[in-house]
Scaffold this motif. Structure first.
Motif, PDB file in Angstrom:
ATOM      1  N   GLU A  89       0.822  -1.219   0.000  1.00 46.07           N
ATOM      2  CA  GLU A  89       0.000   0.000   0.000  1.00 46.07           C
ATOM      3  C   GLU A  89       0.855   1.268   0.000  1.00 46.07           C
ATOM      4  O   GLU A  89       0.408   2.335  -0.409  1.00 46.07           O
ATOM      5  N   ILE A  92       0.943   3.054  -3.519  1.00 49.09           N
ATOM      6  CA  ILE A  92      -0.114   3.979  -3.947  1.00 49.09           C
ATOM      7  C   ILE A  92      -0.132   5.228  -3.040  1.00 49.09           C
ATOM      8  O   ILE A  92      -0.339   6.345  -3.513  1.00 49.09           O
ATOM      9  N   LEU A  93       0.118   5.018  -1.743  1.00 48.12           N
ATOM     10  CA  LEU A  93       0.095   6.181  -0.841  1.00 48.12           C
ATOM     11  C   LEU A  93       1.204   7.164  -1.209  1.00 48.12           C
ATOM     12  O   LEU A  93       0.992   8.381  -1.229  1.00 48.12           O
ATOM     13  N   ARG A  96       0.217   9.087  -4.422  1.00 46.36           N
ATOM     14  CA  ARG A  96      -0.774  10.134  -4.138  1.00 46.36           C
ATOM     15  C   ARG A  96      -0.101  11.336  -3.486  1.00 46.36           C
ATOM     16  O   ARG A  96      -0.327  12.478  -3.870  1.00 46.36           O
ATOM     17  N   ARG A 106     -14.873  10.112  -6.489  1.00 44.05           N
ATOM     18  CA  ARG A 106     -15.435   8.765  -6.598  1.00 44.05           C
ATOM     19  C   ARG A 106     -16.920   8.849  -6.929  1.00 44.05           C
ATOM     20  O   ARG A 106     -17.770   8.922  -6.029  1.00 44.05           O
ATOM     21  N   ARG A 134     -12.994  12.596  -1.707  1.00 48.37           N
ATOM     22  CA  ARG A 134     -12.248  12.161  -0.544  1.00 48.37           C
ATOM     23  C   ARG A 134     -10.932  12.927  -0.505  1.00 48.37           C
ATOM     24  O   ARG A 134     -10.164  12.875  -1.476  1.00 48.37           O
ATOM     25  N   TYR A 141      -4.532   9.395   7.460  1.00 47.50           N
ATOM     26  CA  TYR A 141      -3.592   8.576   6.702  1.00 47.50           C
ATOM     27  C   TYR A 141      -2.150   9.088   6.818  1.00 47.50           C
ATOM     28  O   TYR A 141      -1.215   8.296   6.770  1.00 47.50           O
ATOM     29  N   ASP A 247     -12.609   6.989   2.572  1.00 51.39           N
ATOM     30  CA  ASP A 247     -12.240   5.610   2.229  1.00 51.39           C
ATOM     31  C   ASP A 247     -13.365   4.662   2.613  1.00 51.39           C
ATOM     32  O   ASP A 247     -13.829   3.848   1.813  1.00 51.39           O
ATOM     33  N   GLU A 288      -7.866   5.184 -10.939  1.00 48.71           N
ATOM     34  CA  GLU A 288      -7.850   3.797 -10.471  1.00 48.71           C
ATOM     35  C   GLU A 288      -9.241   3.365 -10.052  1.00 48.71           C
ATOM     36  O   GLU A 288     -10.042   4.174  -9.593  1.00 48.71           O
ATOM     37  N   ILE A 290     -11.876   1.784  -7.456  1.00 48.34           N
ATOM     38  CA  ILE A 290     -11.799   1.888  -5.992  1.00 48.34           C
ATOM     39  C   ILE A 290     -11.620   0.510  -5.353  1.00 48.34           C
ATOM     40  O   ILE A 290     -11.276   0.401  -4.199  1.00 48.34           O
TER      41      ILE A 290
END
Ligand code: IPM
Ligand code: MG
Length: 368
Positions: A89, A92-93, A96, A106, A134, A141, A247, A288, A290
């Protein structure tokens, strides 16, 4: 026009669904004469296995040189040890965060053809058309401190929910701008009854709202919103909220339409300006599905590629300003569903199903 796209499949079903989205973009190329130049690289668990890091420098270089990123999914049981130092993960984090993609869009749409796969009664789903924004690079996060340690009384861990005024302002503004182009209704979700960061969020949302008198701003507690989303989802138009709330609530909202396999997303560092036909000068945006890497069905050829395909449509729309082409993909998806093609996740009992690549072929064939 020529566009550079980094296609990062990642783990599990990620590469399978991204391949189908590329196939559909290839159909767009044939039909409309654009050139898509593809770059790629490992990310997530696959990258950890090969390079010991979830986002290798070489992959990030490809991303930096691209106009947009088409992302699959990361993660899987192989890398799920909670004590592991590197996690899929992180790939992707880090993308971003380092690309400054603070606004994650979304959209949740109802497909009447799929009403049977929704857990809600059809009358509750009437008129549902909402979009969750979001916040994606702050909140729980990313706040510091974020760590675990040993104390004399045992193990302890902390995560921090922190926001600056500027971080809240810019994402709430995206909410107002989008609401203005839609039904002029913005729900801002927080937990102001408990959290200091939420009280700041609510204060700033109210302040920004003064610049948008034409948009109705509704503050709602996030836990109440979780309930309202299944009780009367049609009341929502645009929702804006903190990273973690977004999320959780977007997973919940995704099954209104029947399957997580249908929901695309766009992660942006700014809203496109009026002249979005020119390629962006800012950092590339990322698109991407979800859904996650779904390791249980990976490699079986049964994953639903529609969320990835609709993410590609969002890319055409938001990064390249190719609205006709984006519409063409969305209409192709509508058409294919209307004709009764289903992957397993959206099939009614007894309905015939097609696999991942067939679904991609059929949608690509309908791009006109
Ligand atoms: C999402 C996913 C990610 C997140 C994971 C894979 C890190 O759940 O995009 O919603 O939590 O943001
Ligand atoms: Mg999620």
């Amino acid at each position: 026009m020529s566009y550079k796209i980094a296609a990062l499949g990642g783990d599990g079903i990620g590469p399978e669904v991204v391949a189908e989205a590329m196939k559909v973009l290839d159909a767009v190329r044939h039909r409309y004469g654009h050139v898509f130049e593809w770059g790629t690289g490992p990310v997530g668990g696959a990258a950890i296995d090969e390079f010991g890091t979830a986002l290798p420098e070489a992959t990030f270089d490809v991303v930096r040189q691209s106009d947009a990123v088409l992302f699959g999914a990361v993660g899987g049981p192989k890398w799920d040890d909670p004590r592991a130092k590197v996690r899929p993960e992180q790939g992707i984090l880090a993308l971003r965060k380092s690309l400054g993609l603070f606004a994650n869009l979304r959209p949740v749409r109802m497909y009447p053809q799929l009403a049977h796969s929704s857990p809600l009664r059809p009358e509750r789903l009437k008129g549902v058309d909402l979009i969750i924004i979001r916040e994606l690079t702050g909140g729980l996060y990313f706040g510091k401190p974020k760590k675990r340690w040993e104390t004399s009384r045992g193990r302890r861990a902390v995560d921090t929910l922190s926001y600056t005024e500027k971080e809240i302002e810019r994402v709430v503004r995206v909410g107002f701008e989008l609401a203005r182009k839609r039904r002029r209704k913005l729900h801002s979700l927080d937990k102001m009854n408990v959290m200091e960061s939420s009280r700041l969020w609510r204060e700033i949302a109210t302040e920004v709202g003064k610049e948008y008198p034409d948009v109705q701003l509704i503050h709602m507690l996030a836990d109440n919103a979780a309930m309202q989303l299944v009780l009367s989802p049609a009341q929502f138009d645009v929702i804006v909220t903190e990273n973690t709330f977004g999320d959780i609530l977007s997973d919940e909202a995704s099954i209104l339409g029947g399957s997580m396999g249908m929901l695309p997303s766009a992660s942006l560092s700014s809203l496109p300006t009026a002249d979005s036909s020119k390629p962006r000068k800012s950092s590339p945006a990322l698109y991407e599905p979800i859904h996650g890497s779904a390791p249980d069905i990976a490699g079986k050829g049964i994953a639903n590629p529609i969320a990835a395909i609709l993410s590609a449509a969002m890319m055409l729309r938001w990064s390249f300003g190719l609205h006709t082409e984006a519409d063409a993909i969305e209409h192709a998806v509508d058409g294919v569903l209307a004709e009764g093609y289903r992957t397993r996740d959206i099939a009614a009992p007894g309905e015939r199903t097609v696999g991942t690549t067939d679904m991609g072929d059929i949608i690509a064939g309908r791009v006109v």
